[in-house]
Design a protein around this motif. Structure first.
Motif, short mmCIF file in Angstrom:
data_model
loop_
_atom_site.label_atom_id
_atom_site.label_comp_id
_atom_site.label_asym_id
_atom_site.label_seq_id
_atom_site.Cartn_x
_atom_site.Cartn_y
_atom_site.Cartn_z
N GLY B 26 1.08 -1.20 0.18
CA GLY B 26 -0.71 0.28 0.36
C GLY B 26 0.99 1.27 0.26
N ASP B 27 1.74 1.22 0.15
CA ASP B 27 3.03 2.18 0.68
C ASP B 27 3.07 2.59 -1.29
OD1 ASP B 27 3.37 2.39 2.66
OD2 ASP B 27 5.46 1.91 3.34
N ASP B 52 8.51 4.33 -10.35
CA ASP B 52 7.26 4.77 -9.09
C ASP B 52 5.81 4.31 -9.35
OD1 ASP B 52 8.51 7.44 -9.65
OD2 ASP B 52 7.70 8.83 -10.77
N GLY B 53 5.22 4.19 -8.25
CA GLY B 53 4.38 3.93 -7.91
C GLY B 53 3.30 2.83 -6.88
N ILE B 54 2.68 1.95 -6.83
CA ILE B 54 1.99 1.57 -5.30
C ILE B 54 2.96 0.03 -4.95
CG2 ILE B 54 0.11 1.61 -4.06
CD1 ILE B 54 -0.92 3.64 -5.17
N VAL B 55 3.77 -0.05 -3.94
CA VAL B 55 3.36 -1.94 -3.45
C VAL B 55 2.33 -2.31 -3.46
CG1 VAL B 55 4.66 -2.65 -1.89
CG2 VAL B 55 5.99 -1.13 -2.05
N GLU B 56 2.12 -2.90 -4.36
CA GLU B 56 0.77 -3.90 -4.31
C GLU B 56 0.77 -4.94 -3.76
OE1 GLU B 56 -1.92 -2.42 -6.40
OE2 GLU B 56 -2.99 -4.94 -6.67
N LYS B 57 1.69 -5.70 -3.60
CA LYS B 57 1.76 -7.31 -3.10
C LYS B 57 3.39 -7.78 -2.66
CE LYS B 57 0.13 -11.99 -2.84
NZ LYS B 57 -0.60 -11.21 -1.15
N ILE B 58 3.35 -8.13 -1.60
CA ILE B 58 4.79 -8.37 -1.14
C ILE B 58 4.89 -9.90 -1.26
CG2 ILE B 58 6.40 -8.73 0.69
CD1 ILE B 58 6.21 -5.49 1.73
N LEU B 59 5.94 -10.20 -2.10
CA LEU B 59 5.64 -11.71 -2.79
C LEU B 59 7.25 -12.87 -1.93
CD1 LEU B 59 6.22 -11.02 -5.97
CD2 LEU B 59 3.76 -11.65 -5.11
N LEU B 72 10.70 -10.68 -5.87
CA LEU B 72 10.22 -10.69 -4.91
C LEU B 72 8.60 -8.86 -3.95
CD1 LEU B 72 13.62 -8.89 -4.43
CD2 LEU B 72 12.85 -10.87 -4.08
N ALA B 73 7.94 -7.93 -5.41
CA ALA B 73 7.21 -8.28 -4.86
C ALA B 73 6.24 -7.47 -6.17
CB ALA B 73 7.73 -5.88 -4.01
N ILE B 74 5.32 -6.68 -5.66
CA ILE B 74 4.67 -6.42 -7.69
C ILE B 74 4.38 -4.64 -6.89
CG2 ILE B 74 2.46 -6.66 -8.63
CD1 ILE B 74 2.27 -8.92 -7.61
N ILE B 75 4.38 -4.23 -7.43
CA ILE B 75 4.98 -2.81 -7.93
C ILE B 75 3.12 -2.08 -9.19
CG2 ILE B 75 6.21 -0.44 -8.34
CD1 ILE B 75 6.96 -1.92 -6.11
#
Lengths: 82, 382
Positions: B26-27, B52-59, B72-75
Motif C-alpha cells: 500500500g506504500d 514510481d508506483g504503489i507496493v501492491e503485494k510483497i511476495l 520479490l514484490a509487485i509494484i
C-alpha cells in the motif's frame, strides 16, 4: 583535563573509528596512521571527534605534531594551557 | 503493473537474503527509493525501486534467501487502478510460489538448542556459522547483529579458506586478466600548487568542512573525463559504450579485510565541496555496510588511491565491463627540474590502466596530460 585524561579520550576515539584495533596494539611512539592503517579520511574523522570532545581544532599545518599518540597528547595538553 | 525482482548485484552473485522490507503493502514509492535491504557477500546492500508506483503485494517474507530474478514484490504504476490484469498478477503469483519453494530449503531455521542466549544475526551468518561450527555468541558484540562478513572473517582468521568477498574479487580479477588486453601509462604530476591551494582553502574552514586531497583528485578525474570521455564507459558486445553519467568507483578498503569500489554516482554534477561530502558519505556507508544496489553496479571507471598505504605507483586491474582504471600513488618530495633550476617539489605518480580493445595509448596519454594540466589550476575545480 590531565594529560592522562587526554590520552584516554584519544584512545577512545581511535577505537571508535577503528573498532578492530585492540587498545594494547596502540604503541604510544608509533606513527598512528601507518601503524594502525588509518587512512587520511579516518584520521580526519578522529581529529573532528577530538575537536568535539576536547574543544581544540588541529590546523593542517600542525598535522606533523600529532603523528603519534604521545605527540598528540602533548599537543592537546599544550593547546589547552594556552 | 510490474514485478520487482532480486537484482543482480555483481556478475558473481547467484542469490541473496532479503533481510528487511523498508516498505509495506500500500506504500507509494518513487524511482530510486530504497525499498529493501539484502545481504550479499559484499555486505548488506540497500536496493532501490526503478519506477514510481504503489507496493501492491510483497511476495517474499524477510529473512528469505532468493535467487537473482526471483519476484520479490509487485509494484502497481500510478496510472493503473487497483483491480487490473488478473492474469498477469496470477501469473506472477505462481512464479513467486515456484521461486519460493526451492529457497525454503535454503532458509536457515534458528537453532534453538545451540543458541541459548538469543544473538541477533542474519540468516546467511547463521547458516555459515553452523556450517563452520562457529558459535555466534563469540562474535556478538554490544547487541549488534552478527553479519555474514564477520562469520567469514572468523573463518579466514582460523583457516586458509576464502571469504565470499575474496572469492568475488578473485573471480572478477581472473576474468579481467583473461579478457582485457591492458595497457599501462604513467606520468609524474607536480602537486605542489594544488596542495598549497588546498591548504589555503582549508585554513579558512572549520575542521568539519575541510577537503581532503582525495576529493580534489576525484574532482580532477571527473573534469578530465568530460574532456576525454572515451575512458568512461563499458566494453559490451564487442564495442565501447560511452556513459554520459560519470560514476567513478572509488576503491575503499574495509577495515577488517577486503575492498569495495562503490560508485560516486553522477559525480559530473558535483563541485569540489559536493564531491567531498559525497565521498565522506560513501566511505562511511561502505564501512558500516549500508551501500545501495546502484552504487555497486553502476561504476563507469575506477579510481584507486593507494597513496595512503605508501606506495609510489599503482598499476591496477580493470574491473570489467569498465574500460579504465586511474591509480594515484603517494605524494613524495622529489627533485624537480624547472628550466635550469632544480628544486624539491611534491610529486605524485598518476597511472592509467586502459582496455586496449576500447582505446589506444594515445587516448590514455591525452587523459593523463589533461589531468596534469587541470591539477595545475586547482582553483578551477571548486
Amino acid at each position: 583535563m590531565t594529560t592522562d585524561e587526554i590520552k584516554q579520550i584519544i584512545i577512545k576515539q581511535i577505537l571508535e573509528i577503528a573498532p578492530e584495533i585492540n587498545e594494547e596494539d596502540i604503541d604510544p611512539n608509533a606513527h598512528i596512521q601507518r601503524s594502525l592503517e588509518i587512512d587520511s579520511f579516518d584520521f580526519l574523522r578522529i581529529l573532528t571527534a577530538l575537536n568535539k570532545e576536547i574543544g581544540v581544532e588541529v590546523p593542517e599545518a600542525d598535522y606533523g605534531k600529532v603523528d603519534t599518540l604521545d605527540h598528540m597528547t602533548d599537543y592537546f595538553a599544550q593547546r589547552l594551557q594556552q | 503493473m510490474s514485478t520487482f525482482v532480486m537484482p543482480s548485484l555483481g556478475a558473481d552473485m547467484k542469490s541473496a537474503v532479503l533481510m528487511e522490507w523498508k516498505v509495506k503493502e500500500g506504500d507509494s514509492v518513487k524511482k530510486g527509493d530504497v525499498i529493501a535491504a539484502v545481504e550479499t557477500s559484499k555486505g548488506v546492500i540497500e536496493i532501490e525501486v526503478f519506477e514510481d508506483g504503489i507496493v501492491e503485494k510483497i511476495l517474499v517474507p524477510e529473512e528469505t534467501e532468493s535467487a537473482v530474478g526471483t519476484p520479490l514484490a509487485i509494484i502497481r504504476s500510478l496510472d493503473e487502478s487497483a483491480v487490473v490484469e488478473k492474469p498477469a498478477s496470477l501469473n506472477v503469483a505462481t512464479d513467486a510460489k515456484e521461486a519460493e519453494s526451492p529457497s525454503a530449503s535454503l532458509q536457515s531455521i534458528p537453532d534453538k538448542s545451540t543458541e541459548t542466549k538469543r544473538v541477533k544475526s542474519s540468516p546467511l551468518a547463521r547458516k555459515k556459522a553452523k556450517e563452520l561450527g562457529i558459535e555466534l555468541l563469540t562474535l556478538a558484540k554490544d547487541d549488534k547483529t552478527v553479519h555474514l562478513a564477520q562469520v567469514e572473517s572468523k573463518k579466514v582468521s582460523g583457516t586458509t579458506g576464502m571469504s565470499g568477498m575474496r572469492q568475488a574479487i578473485a573471480k572478477a580479477m581472473s576474468r579481467s586478466n583473461a579478457e582485457i588486453p591492458h595497457y599501462y601509462l604513467s606520468t609524474s604530476i607536480n602537486m605542489t600548487s594544488a596542495l598549497h591551494w588546498l591548504g589555503e582553502v582549508n585554513k579558512n574552514r572549520t575542521i568539519e568542512d575541510r577537503i581532503l586531497p582525495a576529493a580534489l583528485l576525484i574532482r580532477a578525474v571527473v573534469r578530465t573525463l568530460q574532456e576525454v570521455p572515451q575512458l568512461n564507459g563499458f566494453w559490451m558486445d564487442d564495442e565501447l559504450h560511452l556513459s554520459e553519467a560519470i560514476n567513478p568507483g572509488i576503491a575503499i578498503a574495509l577495515r577488517k579485510e577486503g575492498l569495495i569500489t562503490p560508485a560516486l554516482l553522477n559525480a559530473e554534477h558535483m563541485d569540489l565541496d559536493g564531491t567531498m561530502d559525497a565521498l565522506s558519505d560513501l566511505i562511511t556507508r561502505t564501512r558500516s555496510g549500508k551501500l545501495r544496489g546502484s552504487e555497486i553496479t553502476q561504476q563507469t571507471i575506477t579510481i584507486t588511491n593507494l597513496g595512503d598505504l605508501g606506495v609510489e605507483s599503482v598499476y591496477g586491474v580493470i574491473y570489467p565491463p569498465q574500460v579504465a582504471l586511474v591509480g594515484f600513488g603517494r605524494i613524495i618530495d622529489t627533485p624537480w627540474a624547472n628550466g635550469d633550476t632544480l628544486s624539491v617539489r611534491k610529486v605524485m605518480q598518476a597511472t592509467l590502466s586502459g582496455d586496449h580493445r576500447a582505446t589506444d595509448g594515445r587516448t590514455g596519454g591525452q587523459f593523463l596530460n589533461k589531468l596534469d594540466q587541470i591539477l595545475q589550476t586547482p582553483e578551477e575545480l571548486l
